[in-house]
Write a protein that holds these residues in place. Structure first.
Motif, PDB file in Angstrom:
ATOM      1  N   LEU A  54       5.073  -1.748 -12.650  1.00  9.81           N
ATOM      2  CA  LEU A  54       5.346  -1.419 -11.249  1.00  9.81           C
ATOM      3  C   LEU A  54       4.047  -1.336 -10.448  1.00  9.81           C
ATOM      4  O   LEU A  54       3.945  -1.877  -9.335  1.00  9.81           O
ATOM      5  CB  LEU A  54       6.115  -0.104 -11.163  1.00  9.81           C
ATOM      6  CG  LEU A  54       7.537  -0.113 -11.736  1.00  9.81           C
ATOM      7  CD1 LEU A  54       8.096   1.296 -11.785  1.00  9.81           C
ATOM      8  CD2 LEU A  54       8.443  -1.010 -10.918  1.00  9.81           C
ATOM      9  N   GLU A  55       3.072  -0.659 -11.027  1.00 10.39           N
ATOM     10  CA  GLU A  55       1.791  -0.556 -10.335  1.00 10.39           C
ATOM     11  C   GLU A  55       1.102  -1.921 -10.253  1.00 10.39           C
ATOM     12  O   GLU A  55       0.466  -2.240  -9.235  1.00 10.39           O
ATOM     13  CB  GLU A  55       0.890   0.446 -11.060  1.00 10.39           C
ATOM     14  CG  GLU A  55       1.384   1.878 -10.975  1.00 10.39           C
ATOM     15  CD  GLU A  55       0.530   2.833 -11.789  1.00 10.39           C
ATOM     16  OE1 GLU A  55      -0.494   2.372 -12.363  1.00 10.39           O
ATOM     17  OE2 GLU A  55       0.867   4.026 -11.859  1.00 10.39           O
ATOM     18  N   GLY A  56       1.247  -2.721 -11.301  1.00 11.28           N
ATOM     19  CA  GLY A  56       0.633  -4.047 -11.303  1.00 11.28           C
ATOM     20  C   GLY A  56       1.191  -4.930 -10.200  1.00 11.28           C
ATOM     21  O   GLY A  56       0.444  -5.690  -9.559  1.00 11.28           O
ATOM     22  N   ILE A  57       2.501  -4.854  -9.972  1.00 11.49           N
ATOM     23  CA  ILE A  57       3.115  -5.628  -8.890  1.00 11.49           C
ATOM     24  C   ILE A  57       2.541  -5.211  -7.546  1.00 11.49           C
ATOM     25  O   ILE A  57       2.246  -6.047  -6.683  1.00 11.49           O
ATOM     26  CB  ILE A  57       4.644  -5.457  -8.927  1.00 11.49           C
ATOM     27  CG1 ILE A  57       5.232  -6.238 -10.106  1.00 11.49           C
ATOM     28  CG2 ILE A  57       5.285  -5.902  -7.619  1.00 11.49           C
ATOM     29  CD1 ILE A  57       6.710  -6.037 -10.290  1.00 11.49           C
ATOM     30  N   CYS A  58       2.371  -3.915  -7.355  1.00  9.42           N
ATOM     31  CA  CYS A  58       1.815  -3.416  -6.081  1.00  9.42           C
ATOM     32  C   CYS A  58       0.370  -3.883  -5.896  1.00  9.42           C
ATOM     33  O   CYS A  58      -0.014  -4.332  -4.805  1.00  9.42           O
ATOM     34  CB  CYS A  58       1.897  -1.898  -6.031  1.00  9.42           C
ATOM     35  SG  CYS A  58       3.571  -1.247  -5.952  1.00  9.42           S
ATOM     36  N   PHE A  72       0.827  -1.202   0.000  1.00 10.62           N
ATOM     37  CA  PHE A  72       0.000   0.000   0.000  1.00 10.62           C
ATOM     38  C   PHE A  72       0.865   1.257   0.000  1.00 10.62           C
ATOM     39  O   PHE A  72       0.572   2.229  -0.703  1.00 10.62           O
ATOM     40  CB  PHE A  72      -0.924  -0.008   1.218  1.00 10.62           C
ATOM     41  CG  PHE A  72      -1.809   1.202   1.324  1.00 10.62           C
ATOM     42  CD1 PHE A  72      -2.943   1.313   0.534  1.00 10.62           C
ATOM     43  CD2 PHE A  72      -1.503   2.236   2.193  1.00 10.62           C
ATOM     44  CE1 PHE A  72      -3.765   2.427   0.620  1.00 10.62           C
ATOM     45  CE2 PHE A  72      -2.323   3.352   2.295  1.00 10.62           C
ATOM     46  CZ  PHE A  72      -3.448   3.448   1.503  1.00 10.62           C
ATOM     47  N   SER A  73       1.927   1.256   0.772  1.00 11.68           N
ATOM     48  CA  SER A  73       2.810   2.422   0.792  1.00 11.68           C
ATOM     49  C   SER A  73       3.566   2.558  -0.529  1.00 11.68           C
ATOM     50  O   SER A  73       3.840   3.674  -0.986  1.00 11.68           O
ATOM     51  CB  SER A  73       3.794   2.331   1.963  1.00 11.68           C
ATOM     52  OG  SER A  73       4.666   1.227   1.827  1.00 11.68           O
ATOM     53  N   LEU A  74       3.870   1.433  -1.167  1.00 16.47           N
ATOM     54  CA  LEU A  74       4.614   1.492  -2.429  1.00 16.47           C
ATOM     55  C   LEU A  74       3.785   2.048  -3.574  1.00 16.47           C
ATOM     56  O   LEU A  74       4.323   2.718  -4.464  1.00 16.47           O
ATOM     57  CB  LEU A  74       5.110   0.087  -2.805  1.00 16.47           C
ATOM     58  CG  LEU A  74       6.405  -0.397  -2.170  1.00 16.47           C
ATOM     59  CD1 LEU A  74       6.717  -1.819  -2.616  1.00 16.47           C
ATOM     60  CD2 LEU A  74       7.557   0.537  -2.488  1.00 16.47           C
ATOM     61  N   ILE A  75       2.491   1.779  -3.584  1.00 16.13           N
ATOM     62  CA  ILE A  75       1.666   2.182  -4.722  1.00 16.13           C
ATOM     63  C   ILE A  75       1.710   3.691  -4.926  1.00 16.13           C
ATOM     64  O   ILE A  75       1.574   4.188  -6.046  1.00 16.13           O
ATOM     65  CB  ILE A  75       0.198   1.699  -4.547  1.00 16.13           C
ATOM     66  CG1 ILE A  75      -0.567   1.776  -5.873  1.00 16.13           C
ATOM     67  CG2 ILE A  75      -0.513   2.489  -3.475  1.00 16.13           C
ATOM     68  CD1 ILE A  75      -0.122   0.798  -6.909  1.00 16.13           C
ATOM     69  N   PHE A  76       1.936   4.453  -3.842  1.00 12.33           N
ATOM     70  CA  PHE A  76       1.998   5.913  -3.932  1.00 12.33           C
ATOM     71  C   PHE A  76       3.409   6.420  -4.222  1.00 12.33           C
ATOM     72  O   PHE A  76       3.586   7.616  -4.489  1.00 12.33           O
ATOM     73  CB  PHE A  76       1.499   6.545  -2.632  1.00 12.33           C
ATOM     74  CG  PHE A  76       0.084   6.185  -2.289  1.00 12.33           C
ATOM     75  CD1 PHE A  76      -0.975   6.766  -2.964  1.00 12.33           C
ATOM     76  CD2 PHE A  76      -0.188   5.251  -1.309  1.00 12.33           C
ATOM     77  CE1 PHE A  76      -2.287   6.430  -2.658  1.00 12.33           C
ATOM     78  CE2 PHE A  76      -1.494   4.907  -0.987  1.00 12.33           C
ATOM     79  CZ  PHE A  76      -2.545   5.489  -1.664  1.00 12.33           C
TER      80      PHE A  76
END
Length: 543
Positions: free
Chosen positions: A93-97, A42-46
């Motif tokens: 990158l977003e897909g992994i998150c 969740f923190s990574l997606i931003f």
């Protein structure tokens, strides 16, 4: 009948003969592990675009190209185990998150835990393996190690409930407990081995709450406690990490007492400092010190308890029968039997490998010249599943804060506001953990050394000159929304907690002093290249 060695191996590594009395601790830990994974994704997606995206500070694609150049051939996939080899685009990158978040929620609601935990592990490893400076934290290694071992610890099946049909294998449970022990003991050992005088004189906690990466408002008040309490806290820290944790190896009663010592300790750390998900992971690993008999009393009456009648008979697996070739479907039974043996053999090899690697690292910490094989340890290093820990070996003496500023005339400078780092002296430090603001966190590390040892600083400056939206998103807002500034500079401040008197009189949580220019002031030249306007007069200004 099984031979004794095989029987011992099954008792240790086969979940069908697992720890029947640890279903509740496993259930609690896996729910917590799912939530911790979720907090990480969740923190990574931003942030992930600004950190390692195509226009980010440290693009993952550039790193993978460098790995391919230095290590041509298939070895590069082992040295950098990441799904980003397929693509390092923003969508990937977003897909992994998103995949990690969805899988982690499925772990929490106990759907196909082994599969969903594997997805979580692969997705998080894919980020860590390509993020360089933004994933160099011990907390990342702790999560990957615990997450990998959990693949062997979790129950099988799509809706396993308490997992009575596959209790936790004793080897996987012990490795998780072993990780928990090493986090404490190795951290205690490095405090003394480092020679840090603050730990030697028990003064390490006096400025600890103020100088950590992201303090909290509770830490502010804790810092103003009497000096004797800080000295006592330092002594208790060393006693806990070096002595008390050894009671993990003692009988049940001592492990329960140990649980009630370390749990309030971890909660206090969580409230007084933001160490992302690190302390949450350590907190819930401690539940593995307990058993069903102890924990069941704390469960509400309406909640369904593990059903002992569903547990596999411990003697049943040992009574393996030879397949009857005269019966239909015998080849299927034979295949299943051989596959089960292969699966068990693989589990034995992997878990023993991790145990050897982690034990070797502990031995080398105490005796660096110990003659142990290094190749098994080095082979696992890219996966971060067999780590060495050592928290707070050296305590930082001062608090420095880096600040990015922009200007259109070279005279009037406007600061880029941070989301989490201390900056406004009137703003109370917040409680953010387990959320991990990796950019803010890295800048704290960068502030402890010269700018040329922290490549993320000049790279961030260059991105701000073009108003790169992914990097701008790492800040609270963009002070130049219409057009990027003509110049960017980085200054460094020294910060202290304000006194309680100033806090009540003026409402200030901090006081600060400007030390000067930290990194080169830059601008975009007419040809589109970045030019240096001014170098800092003293690269070691904060020393």
């Amino acid at each position: 009948m099984e031979r004794s060695p095989l029987k011992a191996i099954r008792w240790l590594f086969d979940s069908e003969r697992g720890a029947f009395d640890h279903l509740i601790p496993r259930w609690i830990f896996l729910r917590a592990l799912g939530l911790i994974y979720f907090s990480a994704f969740f923190s990574l997606i931003f942030q992930i675009g600004g950190l390692i995206g195509p226009q980010g500070i440290l693009p993952a694609a550039d790193f993978l190209v460098a790995v391919s150049y230095k290590f041509p051939g298939n070895i590069r996939f082992w040295l950098a185990p990441t799904l980003l080899w397929f693509s390092a685009s923003s969508h990937m990158l977003e897909g992994i998150c998103w995949a990690g978040m969805i899988a982690s929620l499925l772990v929490v609601i106990n759907i196909w835990p082994r599969v969903t935990l594997f997805i979580c592990f692969i997705c998080f490893l894919s980020f860590v393996a390509a993020a360089r400076d933004f994933a160099g934290y011990q907390s990342d290694g702790m999560l990957l190690e615990a997450g990998f071992i959990a693949l062997f610890f979790a129950p099988r099946g799509m809706r396993p409930g308490w997992g009575e049909a596959s209790p936790p294998s004793r080897a996987s449970m012990w490795l998780l407990q072993w990780e928990w022990f090493r986090i404490y003991f190795e951290s205690g050992y490095v405090k003394l081995a480092s020679g840090d005088q603050q730990w030697r004189h028990l003064t390490a906690i006096i400025d600890y709450y103020q100088n950590g990466p992201l303090p909290t408002w509770i830490g502010y008040y804790a810092s103003h406690l009497p000096r004797a309490i800080h000295i006592g806290t330092a002594a208790l820290t060393l006693a806990l990490e070096l002595v008390i944790v050894w009671t993990m190896f003692l009988p049940r009663r001592f492990r329960i007492i140990l649980f009630w010592i370390v749990t309030p300790w971890e909660i206090a750390i969580i409230l007084t400092a933001n160490y992302t998900f690190l302390n949450y992971l350590v907190l819930f690993l401690a539940f593995l010190l307990l058993d069903d008999k102890y924990l069941v009393r704390y469960f509400p009456r309406w909640m369904k308890k593990p059903d002992p009648s569903l547990l596999p008979k411990e003697s049943a697996p040992s009574e393996t029968k030879k397949p009857d070739n005269k019966k239909n479907g015998t080849w299927i039974s034979l295949f299943r039997e051989r596959f089960a043996r292969f699966q068990l053999s693989l589990v034995v090899v992997v878990l023993l490998w991790i145990f050897y690697a982690t034990t070797a690292r502990l031995v080398w910490m105490i005796a660096p010249s110990a003659p142990l094989l290094t190749s098994p340890v080095a082979a696992l290093e890219p996966f971060r599943i067999a780590n060495q820990y050592g928290l707070f070996a050296m305590m930082t003496l001062n608090r420095y804060e880096i600040e990015f500023q922009g200007s259109n005339d070279g005279e009037n400078w406007i600061a880029y506001p941070f989301r989490f780092k201390p900056q406004n002296i009137n703003e109370a430090p917040g409680i953010y953990a387990p959320y991990q603001p990796r950019f803010d966190w890295n800048l704290w590390f960068a502030s402890l050394g010269p700018w040329n040892a922290a490549p993320i600083v000049p790279r961030t400056e260059a991105r701000l000159l073009t108003n790169d939206q992914d990097v701008i998103g790492l800040f609270a807002k963009n002070p130049f929304p219409n057009a990027p500034p003509h110049r960017i500079r980085v200054v460094i401040w020294q910060y202290w907690f304000s006194s309680t008197a100033d806090k009540h009189a003026q409402g200030v949580w901090w006081r600060r002093e400007l030390l000067g220019l930290y990194a080169p002031t830059i601008e975009l030249e007419s040809d589109g290249k970045v030019g240096v306007v001014e170098f800092p007069p003293n690269p070691n200004l904060n020393k």
